[in-house]
Each structure stands twice: as structure tokens, then as C-alpha cells.
Design an enzyme around this catalytic site. Structure first.
Site, mmCIF file in Angstrom:
data_model
loop_
_atom_site.group_PDB
_atom_site.id
_atom_site.type_symbol
_atom_site.label_atom_id
_atom_site.label_comp_id
_atom_site.label_asym_id
_atom_site.label_seq_id
_atom_site.Cartn_x
_atom_site.Cartn_y
_atom_site.Cartn_z
ATOM 1 N N LEU A 105 0.806 -1.226 0.000
ATOM 2 C CA LEU A 105 0.000 0.000 0.000
ATOM 3 C C LEU A 105 0.840 1.278 0.000
ATOM 4 O O LEU A 105 0.515 2.231 -0.729
ATOM 5 C CB LEU A 105 -0.955 -0.024 1.190
ATOM 6 C CG LEU A 105 -2.069 1.021 1.219
ATOM 7 C CD1 LEU A 105 -2.917 0.945 -0.036
ATOM 8 C CD2 LEU A 105 -2.934 0.844 2.456
ATOM 9 N N VAL A 108 1.717 2.608 -3.415
ATOM 10 C CA VAL A 108 0.646 3.391 -4.040
ATOM 11 C C VAL A 108 0.618 4.793 -3.431
ATOM 12 O O VAL A 108 0.448 5.794 -4.140
ATOM 13 C CB VAL A 108 -0.718 2.702 -3.835
ATOM 14 C CG1 VAL A 108 -1.833 3.520 -4.463
ATOM 15 C CG2 VAL A 108 -0.704 1.292 -4.420
ATOM 16 N N GLU A 109 0.792 4.860 -2.122
ATOM 17 C CA GLU A 109 0.662 6.130 -1.414
ATOM 18 C C GLU A 109 1.840 7.073 -1.653
ATOM 19 O O GLU A 109 1.644 8.259 -1.918
ATOM 20 C CB GLU A 109 0.527 5.864 0.093
ATOM 21 C CG GLU A 109 -0.811 5.279 0.515
ATOM 22 C CD GLU A 109 -1.924 6.305 0.450
ATOM 23 O OE1 GLU A 109 -1.630 7.513 0.399
ATOM 24 O OE2 GLU A 109 -3.097 5.899 0.434
ATOM 25 N N SER A 110 3.063 6.556 -1.523
ATOM 26 C CA SER A 110 4.225 7.451 -1.463
ATOM 27 C C SER A 110 5.425 6.989 -2.278
ATOM 28 O O SER A 110 6.470 7.632 -2.233
ATOM 29 C CB SER A 110 4.673 7.582 -0.005
ATOM 30 O OG SER A 110 5.145 6.318 0.477
ATOM 31 N N TYR A 212 -7.831 3.879 -7.144
ATOM 32 C CA TYR A 212 -6.948 3.469 -6.052
ATOM 33 C C TYR A 212 -6.771 1.958 -5.979
ATOM 34 O O TYR A 212 -5.639 1.456 -5.898
ATOM 35 C CB TYR A 212 -7.504 4.011 -4.737
ATOM 36 C CG TYR A 212 -6.537 3.978 -3.579
ATOM 37 C CD1 TYR A 212 -5.474 4.870 -3.506
ATOM 38 C CD2 TYR A 212 -6.705 3.069 -2.540
ATOM 39 C CE1 TYR A 212 -4.597 4.866 -2.433
ATOM 40 C CE2 TYR A 212 -5.838 3.057 -1.459
ATOM 41 C CZ TYR A 212 -4.788 3.957 -1.407
ATOM 42 O OH TYR A 212 -3.927 3.942 -0.350
#
Length: 372
Positions: A105, A108-110, A212
Site C-alpha cells: 500500500l 501506491v501512497e508514497s 486506487y
């Protein structure tokens, strides 16, 4: 067993060469970039163990190609950074009995960058807004922003994910709620007539959240099949990978830590991105300090760190908390009790942090004296 990073790179290169000649399902175009059919990606996705069930969506294959072709070099750097952060994620996911694949995850975020900041002000590996960060007890002030701390932010993110799963019992909905917030997911469910299915409520979610879960699926594919596409991780230096972590309670600046540990302030800053001013403030609860393993030993010996005095007949050893360890599993491994470990290490709770060093006594465990 762990292999040195140089061996991993060598093995990856050898594997890439083998696959280039031995895998007929892959082709290379004239620029040397792997071309692969959408059907192959879809078939592989079906076989990947993931908390998010496979669902055909053209956006997934487009994201896969973006990571593997247009963003190939950036993806290789992301793959290298997994050596720094995946063990931390795995430790806390396992301790909370959450799927290990959620470690993808933060890509995807950072893109696994602890200093990453979004246009709405979300920050860190897990991209917490200030409001959500404070809700999960992360400190944010002029000296410290624990959203950028790999350990503290992961502790908070795992708590958040566990809470969301308790609410939705479906990981696609959990990811959607992590991205846009439970309120918007709840509204989308109501608009869709009460159905609790991400793909059926997707059209009612914000545009970013519509994309997302497909992005998460694409990252899952890349992490499982990057070698099939001749990608080689670009690993950071070895001393950044093999680290130890302690809690310190007195204020200390990075220059003093560098003097005591023998490593540069740049290395200290890279391993401790949660401190704004190259300074760790005093705290009664303690702040995490991570250093290369050898440097940590030097730091502790020169710093004169206090230890709990114990009258004990038995062999003393050190156990470093790794992915999957809990205080219960360590007690079982060394044939002692949880209370023993708490006493030997002056712990007042059962939670452990990743790469924490624990004192363990083996043999006759009779302890004399009382704990003050």
C-alpha cells in the site's frame, strides 16, 4: 536465512538472463523493454495471493505497463527501497494479524518515500493527513512529525487498517476508505442502495479512489512479477538496510549522535526522517532512534546507556526483534515467560518495535530482587 544485498542483485541479474532466453511468453521490443500481453497480466493476477480479489479492469493493466515500461527506472528504485521498509511493515502487519500484502500500500501512497507530501498535505510513507495522524496518536510539532517516521507511522497505519476492516470486512472497501475516508465510502454505499462492494459503488467515489484499488492491484502484480520483466532492484547502501532501533528519552542533536556513533549526520537523517531540525527532543515516552547495526553498538557503548540491574544466574544474550516476532513467540522460543522478558527489559506492555534489542537470559531463570 538472509543474503547480502550484493548477492540479491547478482541473483536477480542471473535470473533476468535466464528468463530472457527461457521464457517464450515474453518478448522484447527494439528498445529492450519487455512487451507483454494484457491476457498474460490478467492470468497472472488471478494466481496472485492478495486480500483484494481479482477483478478485470483495463486500468490495472495500464498501471502495470506504466510501472514496468514508462516508469521502469523509478520502479527499480522503489524495488530497492523495499529492503528498507518491507521488513518494518511485515512486522506490524503480522503482529496485528493483517494480510502481509498490505505492505504494498505505501508504494501506491508514497512510492516508499518517507518525506513524500501530497497536494492536500498528507505526508509520509502512509500519507497521513494531520487530522488522521493526531487521531492515531502521532506527534506533529515544530521538532517532530511522526508521519515521516517509518516505525511510528506504520504502527498508526496498521491500527487504522485494522479498524477499517472491522467496519467493512472487505479489503477493497478498506483500501477505498483508507484513501478517501470512511464517510465518503459510507455515502457511496448508501447511494448504491446499500451494496457493500467496491466495484459496484466505485462510480460514486472520488475519482482518485476509483483508481486506487486498480493501482494497488497493479503494484501487487509488479512486486510479484518484476523479474519476469527484467527489472533489477536498485538497492540503497548496505548500512541503511542493516539497522537497529532504540528509544531515547533525553534530547540529543544529530551532531552528538554522529560523534557517539561514528556515522555521518546524513546517514542519521536518512534513517530518522521524522525529525525536522536534526534534533530529537526530550520525551517521557521516548523517541525512536535508528542507526546502522554496528554504529548502534558504538553509540550505546559511548553513551553509557543505563541498564536495569538484575541479579541473575544464567547466560545473557541479545535477541533482535524481526518480522513476525511477538513477545509471546519470543518467550516460547527461549522457554521463558512474557513477564520474564518484560522484567529483563523494563517493559510495561507487550508491544515490541521492529529491530528492538531485547536482553534474554537462558538457563536457570531464578531472579532475585524486586523491580523498582
Amino acid at each position: 536465512m538472509k543474503f547480502p544485498w550484493t548477492c540479491v542483485v547478482t541473483l536477480s541479474l542471473l535470473l533476468g538472463c535466464f528468463m530472457a532466453y527461457g521464457n517464450p511468453s515474453l518478448e522484447k521490443n527494439t528498445r529492450g523493454i519487455t512487451a507483454i500481453s494484457d491476457n498474460t497480466i490478467q492470468q497472472r493476477l488471478k494466481n496472485i495471493d492478495s486480500p483484494v480479489a481479482y477483478h478485470y479492469e483495463p486500468a490495472v493493466t495500464e498501471h502495470v505497463k506504466s510501472y514496468l515500461i514508462q516508469g521502469k527506472h523509478a520502479t527499480q528504485r522503489i524495488l530497492g527501497r523495499t529492503a528498507l521498509y518491507f521488513p518494518v511493515f511485515e512486522h506490524y502487519l503480522n503482529a496485528n494479524r493483517l494480510p502481509k500484502q498490505l505492505k504494498y500500500l505505501p508504494i501506491v501512497e508514497s512510492r516508499l518515500q518517507p518525506t513524500a507530501k501530497s497536494y492536500v498535505g498528507a505526508l509520509g510513507l502512509w500519507q497521513f493527513t494531520a487530522a488522521t495522524a493526531r487521531q492515531y496518536h502521532l506527534t506533529i510539532n515544530g521538532d517532530v512529525d511522526e508521519r515521516r517516521d517509518p516505525i511510528r507511522s506504520t504502527e498508526a497505519a496498521v491500527d487504522f487498517l485494522a479498524q477499517l476492516y472491522g467496519k467493512y470486512r472487505d479489503w477493497a472497501l478498506v483500501l477505498a476508505a483508507y484513501n478517501c475516508g470512511p464517510a465518503r465510502v459510507n455515502q457511496a454505499i448508501r447511494t448504491a442502495g446499500g451494496v457493500k462492494n467496491y466495484w459496484k459503488i466505485r462510480q460514486y467515489l472520488p475519482k482518485e479512489t476509483q483508481d486506487y484499488v486498480p493501482r494497488f492491484m497493479a503494484v501487487t502484480y509488479v512486486m510479484n512479477h518484476y523479474q519476469d520483466h527484467y527489472l533489477v532492484p536498485s538497492y540503497p547502501s548496505h548500512q541503511l538496510q542493516l539497522t537497529r532501533t532504540v528509544k531515547i528519552f533525553n534530547g540529543m542533536n544529530f551532531q552528538d549522535i554522529a560523534r557517539l556513533s561514528g556515522v555521518s549526520t546524513d546517514v542519521i537523517a536518512a534513517l530518522n526522517p521524522g525529525y525536522w531540525r536534526a534534533y530529537i527532543p526530550a520525551s517521557s515516552k521516548g523517541h525512536y532512534l535508528s542507526l546502522p547495526a554496528a554504529a548502534m553498538e558504538t553509540y550505546k557503548s559511548r553513551n553509557g546507556a543505563q541498564v536495569v540491574a538484575i541479579n541473575f544466574s544464567g547466560a545473557k544474550r541479545t535477541h533482535v526483534v524481526e518480522s513476525g516476532d511477538t513477545i509471546e513467540s519470543i518467550a516460547k522460543q527461549f522457554k521463558c515467560s512474557v513477564k520474564d522478558i518484560q522484567y529483563w527489559n523494563n517493559l510495561n506492555q507487550n508491544s515490541l518495535y521492529f529491530r528492538q534489542e531485547l536482553v534474554i537470559y537462558t538457563g536457570d531463570r531464578a531472579v532475585s530482587g524486586s523491580r523498582s
